[in-house]
Design a protein around this motif. Structure first.
Motif, PDB file in Angstrom:
ATOM      1  N   GLY A  10       0.773  -1.318  -0.017  1.00  0.00           N
ATOM      2  CA  GLY A  10       0.045   0.114  -0.172  1.00  0.00           C
ATOM      3  C   GLY A  10       0.828   1.100   0.052  1.00  0.00           C
ATOM      4  O   GLY A  10       1.058   1.935   1.026  1.00  0.00           O
ATOM      5  N   GLY A  12       0.798   4.364  -1.064  1.00  0.00           N
ATOM      6  CA  GLY A  12       0.197   5.567  -1.295  1.00  0.00           C
ATOM      7  C   GLY A  12       0.794   6.763  -0.817  1.00  0.00           C
ATOM      8  O   GLY A  12       1.902   6.756  -0.357  1.00  0.00           O
ATOM      9  N   VAL A  13       0.030   7.791  -0.114  1.00  0.00           N
ATOM     10  CA  VAL A  13       0.741   8.874   0.735  1.00  0.00           C
ATOM     11  C   VAL A  13       1.594   8.617   1.592  1.00  0.00           C
ATOM     12  O   VAL A  13       2.593   9.286   1.666  1.00  0.00           O
ATOM     13  N   MET A  14       0.932   7.711   2.462  1.00  0.00           N
ATOM     14  CA  MET A  14       1.756   7.651   3.638  1.00  0.00           C
ATOM     15  C   MET A  14       2.960   6.570   3.475  1.00  0.00           C
ATOM     16  O   MET A  14       4.097   6.805   4.042  1.00  0.00           O
ATOM     17  N   ASN A  39      -1.930  -1.339  -5.757  1.00  0.00           N
ATOM     18  CA  ASN A  39      -3.255  -2.327  -6.277  1.00  0.00           C
ATOM     19  C   ASN A  39      -3.207  -1.952  -7.836  1.00  0.00           C
ATOM     20  O   ASN A  39      -3.247  -2.830  -8.518  1.00  0.00           O
ATOM     21  N   SER A  40      -3.217  -0.743  -8.126  1.00  0.00           N
ATOM     22  CA  SER A  40      -3.590  -0.340  -9.691  1.00  0.00           C
ATOM     23  C   SER A  40      -2.225  -0.163 -10.675  1.00  0.00           C
ATOM     24  O   SER A  40      -1.429   0.459  -9.700  1.00  0.00           O
ATOM     25  N   THR A  43      -1.447   4.024 -10.091  1.00  0.00           N
ATOM     26  CA  THR A  43      -0.650   4.440  -8.744  1.00  0.00           C
ATOM     27  C   THR A  43       0.816   3.867  -9.057  1.00  0.00           C
ATOM     28  O   THR A  43       1.392   4.538  -8.568  1.00  0.00           O
ATOM     29  N   GLY A  78       0.745   0.347   4.300  1.00  0.00           N
ATOM     30  CA  GLY A  78       0.163   1.323   4.362  1.00  0.00           C
ATOM     31  C   GLY A  78      -1.149   1.691   3.440  1.00  0.00           C
ATOM     32  O   GLY A  78      -1.303   2.605   2.706  1.00  0.00           O
ATOM     33  N   CYS A  79      -1.921   0.712   3.737  1.00  0.00           N
ATOM     34  CA  CYS A  79      -3.238   0.775   2.933  1.00  0.00           C
ATOM     35  C   CYS A  79      -4.375   1.618   3.949  1.00  0.00           C
ATOM     36  O   CYS A  79      -3.953   1.625   4.797  1.00  0.00           O
ATOM     37  N   LYS A  80      -5.195   1.660   3.388  1.00  0.00           N
ATOM     38  CA  LYS A  80      -6.645   2.052   4.237  1.00  0.00           C
ATOM     39  C   LYS A  80      -6.826   1.216   5.078  1.00  0.00           C
ATOM     40  O   LYS A  80      -6.999   0.007   5.005  1.00  0.00           O
ATOM     41  N   PRO A  81      -7.383   1.648   6.436  1.00  0.00           N
ATOM     42  CA  PRO A  81      -7.572   0.664   7.569  1.00  0.00           C
ATOM     43  C   PRO A  81      -8.491  -0.225   7.139  1.00  0.00           C
ATOM     44  O   PRO A  81      -8.358  -1.727   7.538  1.00  0.00           O
ATOM     45  N   GLU A  90      -5.480 -11.569   0.362  1.00  0.00           N
ATOM     46  CA  GLU A  90      -4.856 -11.644  -1.368  1.00  0.00           C
ATOM     47  C   GLU A  90      -3.493 -12.173  -1.026  1.00  0.00           C
ATOM     48  O   GLU A  90      -2.869 -12.690  -1.944  1.00  0.00           O
ATOM     49  N   LEU A 104       1.114   1.322   9.453  1.00  0.00           N
ATOM     50  CA  LEU A 104       0.987   2.943   9.548  1.00  0.00           C
ATOM     51  C   LEU A 104      -0.685   3.318   9.646  1.00  0.00           C
ATOM     52  O   LEU A 104      -0.914   4.259   9.387  1.00  0.00           O
ATOM     53  N   LEU A 105      -1.356   2.100   9.886  1.00  0.00           N
ATOM     54  CA  LEU A 105      -2.990   2.228   9.852  1.00  0.00           C
ATOM     55  C   LEU A 105      -3.429   2.863  11.103  1.00  0.00           C
ATOM     56  O   LEU A 105      -3.118   2.641  12.217  1.00  0.00           O
ATOM     57  N   ALA A 106      -4.672   3.701  10.838  1.00  0.00           N
ATOM     58  CA  ALA A 106      -5.034   4.351  12.083  1.00  0.00           C
ATOM     59  C   ALA A 106      -6.189   3.325  12.620  1.00  0.00           C
ATOM     60  O   ALA A 106      -6.773   2.694  11.766  1.00  0.00           O
ATOM     61  N   THR A 125       2.039   8.188  12.174  1.00  0.00           N
ATOM     62  CA  THR A 125       3.014   9.354  11.835  1.00  0.00           C
ATOM     63  C   THR A 125       1.988  10.311  11.055  1.00  0.00           C
ATOM     64  O   THR A 125       0.815  10.027  10.926  1.00  0.00           O
TER      65      THR A 125
HETATM   66  N1  LIG Z   1      -2.810  10.750   4.790  1.00  0.00           N
HETATM   67  C1  LIG Z   1      -2.460  11.057   6.077  1.00  0.00           C
HETATM   68  O1  LIG Z   1      -2.338  11.941   6.581  1.00  0.00           O
HETATM   69  C2  LIG Z   1      -2.383   9.997   7.225  1.00  0.00           C
HETATM   70  C3  LIG Z   1      -1.985  10.368   8.396  1.00  0.00           C
HETATM   71  C4  LIG Z   1      -1.679   9.325   9.538  1.00  0.00           C
HETATM   72  C5  LIG Z   1      -2.088   7.995   9.088  1.00  0.00           C
HETATM   73  N2  LIG Z   1      -2.420   7.568   7.810  1.00  0.00           N
HETATM   74  C6  LIG Z   1      -2.692   6.236   7.670  1.00  0.00           C
HETATM   75  O2  LIG Z   1      -2.052   5.872   6.793  1.00  0.00           O
HETATM   76  C7  LIG Z   1      -2.740   4.893   5.840  1.00  0.00           C
HETATM   77  C8  LIG Z   1      -2.727   4.955   4.494  1.00  0.00           C
HETATM   78  O3  LIG Z   1      -3.261   6.282   3.955  1.00  0.00           O
HETATM   79  P1  LIG Z   1      -2.936   7.109   2.845  1.00  0.00           P
HETATM   80  O4  LIG Z   1      -3.580   8.460   3.034  1.00  0.00           O
HETATM   81  O5  LIG Z   1      -1.568   7.029   2.632  1.00  0.00           O
HETATM   82  O6  LIG Z   1      -3.773   6.120   1.772  1.00  0.00           O
HETATM   83  P2  LIG Z   1      -3.758   6.186  -0.066  1.00  0.00           P
HETATM   84  O7  LIG Z   1      -2.834   7.125  -0.423  1.00  0.00           O
HETATM   85  O8  LIG Z   1      -5.036   5.937  -0.424  1.00  0.00           O
HETATM   86  O9  LIG Z   1      -2.770   4.804  -0.190  1.00  0.00           O
HETATM   87  C9  LIG Z   1      -3.418   3.487   0.005  1.00  0.00           C
HETATM   88  C10 LIG Z   1      -2.452   2.604  -0.849  1.00  0.00           C
HETATM   89  O10 LIG Z   1      -2.861   1.109  -0.623  1.00  0.00           O
HETATM   90  C11 LIG Z   1      -2.894   0.753  -1.981  1.00  0.00           C
HETATM   91  N3  LIG Z   1      -3.801  -0.640  -2.125  1.00  0.00           N
HETATM   92  C12 LIG Z   1      -5.052  -0.847  -2.036  1.00  0.00           C
HETATM   93  N4  LIG Z   1      -5.244  -2.073  -2.047  1.00  0.00           N
HETATM   94  C13 LIG Z   1      -4.234  -2.721  -2.571  1.00  0.00           C
HETATM   95  C14 LIG Z   1      -3.951  -4.029  -2.542  1.00  0.00           C
HETATM   96  N5  LIG Z   1      -4.986  -5.128  -2.533  1.00  0.00           N
HETATM   97  N6  LIG Z   1      -2.726  -4.500  -2.397  1.00  0.00           N
HETATM   98  C15 LIG Z   1      -1.511  -3.387  -2.584  1.00  0.00           C
HETATM   99  N7  LIG Z   1      -1.750  -2.213  -2.270  1.00  0.00           N
HETATM  100  C16 LIG Z   1      -3.282  -1.687  -2.242  1.00  0.00           C
HETATM  101  C17 LIG Z   1      -3.280   1.770  -2.941  1.00  0.00           C
HETATM  102  O11 LIG Z   1      -3.095   1.512  -4.330  1.00  0.00           O
HETATM  103  P3  LIG Z   1      -4.146   1.913  -5.306  1.00  0.00           P
HETATM  104  O12 LIG Z   1      -4.077   3.309  -5.530  1.00  0.00           O
HETATM  105  O13 LIG Z   1      -3.395   1.171  -6.711  1.00  0.00           O
HETATM  106  O14 LIG Z   1      -5.465   1.317  -5.080  1.00  0.00           O
HETATM  107  C18 LIG Z   1      -2.757   3.035  -2.453  1.00  0.00           C
HETATM  108  O15 LIG Z   1      -1.219   3.021  -3.030  1.00  0.00           O
HETATM  109  C19 LIG Z   1      -4.218   4.816   6.375  1.00  0.00           C
HETATM  110  O16 LIG Z   1      -4.483   3.532   7.092  1.00  0.00           O
HETATM  111  C20 LIG Z   1      -4.203   5.907   7.454  1.00  0.00           C
HETATM  112  O17 LIG Z   1      -4.727   5.427   8.220  1.00  0.00           O
HETATM  113  C21 LIG Z   1      -2.820   8.678   6.793  1.00  0.00           C
END
Ligand SMILES: NC(=O)c1ccc[n+]([C@@H]2O[C@H](COP(=O)([O-])OP(=O)(O)OC[C@H]3O[C@@H](n4cnc5c(N)ncnc54)[C@H](OP(=O)(O)O)[C@@H]3O)[C@@H](O)[C@H]2O)c1
Length: 275
Positions: A10, A12-14, A39-40, A43, A78-81, A90, A104-106, A125
């Motif tokens: 995962g 993504g952003v984090m 996943n995609s 990304t 680093g996926c969504k919770p 998977e 990193l999941l909330a 973080t």
């Molecule tokens: N953003 C913040 O400010 C922040 C702060 C503190 C904590 N967090 C925590 O950090 C975590 C991630 O948040 P984020 O904002 O970084 O989310 P995000 O940008 O949406 O990233 C999620 C990632 O997971 C990938 N993913 C989804 N399904 C998957 C699969 N089956 N196999 C592998 N990868 C997969 C997505 O890929 P695709 O795009 O290809 O689907 C994407 O790259 C969360 O749990 C959140 O609680 C975030």
């Protein structure tokens, strides 16, 4: 652990923020490979344009991600919770039971994450991690604490400042550390609005507000004084600062911000209860 591989499951952003921080840092033992899994293909392409490094590799899709996990000694989740269970289903054939999982999941508890491994570090973080000035609160499972505490502190310390807390304080850390940048940005916007209202050009007001917040934070960290002590030193009797402060207190700014942190922590705790 030596010559180890990390899979960022995962990215993504984090996940990208933490991977970038590790790639910019130097410490020992250093990973020999980091694989960013998404996943995609979209990304994955975005990741390729954002993160380039000789030890960084890319993976997307179920088959490739399962292979990446099977080659990894450390999995940074680093996926969504809400996704973690589906992702576990998977990639579970790639799990060895010995891997260290850094989540990193909330809102997702250490006990829930032990489906991946008994070695779990739960990290909260924030987005400034991308620039090496993030904050990270970390809790460990018993097994991970005994075996991997030093390594996790080194890896996650690259985001900026990392410290250990008991898991029962994680909802408060989620509010203050995870949501904190948004709260600070709201305060920054308000300072900018005030400057613009009184005639400063926007860019000047933005730079002033950002540097004032950065400088004030550094002053607190370097003196270790209570903010109230430093604040009182800026308040000349009958002066501008005390006038501004009283106006802000009239608007309930202190309890507004403190209650905002309280509300974010309550919402974080409710996520765990809903499951
Ligand atoms: N953003 C913040 O400010 C922040 C702060 C503190 C904590 N967090 C925590 O950090 C975590 C991630 O948040 P984020 O904002 O970084 O989310 P995000 O940008 O949406 O990233 C999620 C990632 O997971 C990938 N993913 C989804 N399904 C998957 C699969 N089956 N196999 C592998 N990868 C997969 C997505 O890929 P695709 O795009 O290809 O689907 C994407 O790259 C969360 O749990 C959140 O609680 C975030």
């Amino acid at each position: 652990m030596k010559d180890y591989t990390i899979a960022v499951l995962g990215c993504g952003v984090m996940g990208t923020a933490v991977a970038s921080a590790i790639l910019k840092a130097k410490f020992d033992p250093y990973p020999i490979r980091i694989i960013g899994c998404t996943n995609s293909v979209g990304t994955n392409d975005l990741l390729k344009s954002q993160l380039k490094h000789e030890i960084f590799e890319y993976s997307y899709g179920s088959e490739s991600n399962t292979k990446a996990v099977s080659e990894a000694d450390i999995i940074i989740l680093g996926c969504k919770p809400y996704m973690y269970q589906a992702i576990y289903d998977e990639i579970k054939s790639g799990l060895t039971g010995k891997q260290l999982v850094i989540s990193l999941l909330a809102g997702t508890t250490i006990s829930e994450l032990t489906i991946f491994s008994s070695y779990v570090a739960k990290v909260m973080t924030n987005t400034p991690a991308r620039f090496g000035c993030g904050t990270a609160a970390i809790s460990f499972s018993k097994e991970a604490e005994a075996e991997y505490e030093d390594l996790v502190m080194k890896l996650i310390g690259t985001v900026g400042e990392a410290f250990k807390i008991p898991e029962k304080n994680m909802d408060a850390a989620t509010a203050l550390v995870g949501s904190g940048p948004a709260f600070c940005l709201l305060m920054m916007e308000a300072l900018i609005d005030g400057g613009v209202r009184m005639g400063l050009p926007f860019e000047v007001a933005k730079l002033s507000a950002a540097k004032v917040m950065e400088g004030t934070a550094r002053m607190v960290l370097e003196t270790n004084d209570h903010p109230a002590v430093l604040k009182s030193k800026v308040c000349t009797p009958g002066g501008t600062t005390i006038a501004g402060l009283l106006k802000m207190e009239d608007a309930g700014i202190r309890s507004g911000i403190a209650r905002g942190v309280e509300e974010a922590a309550i919402v974080s705790a409710s996520f765990a209860k809903k499951k």
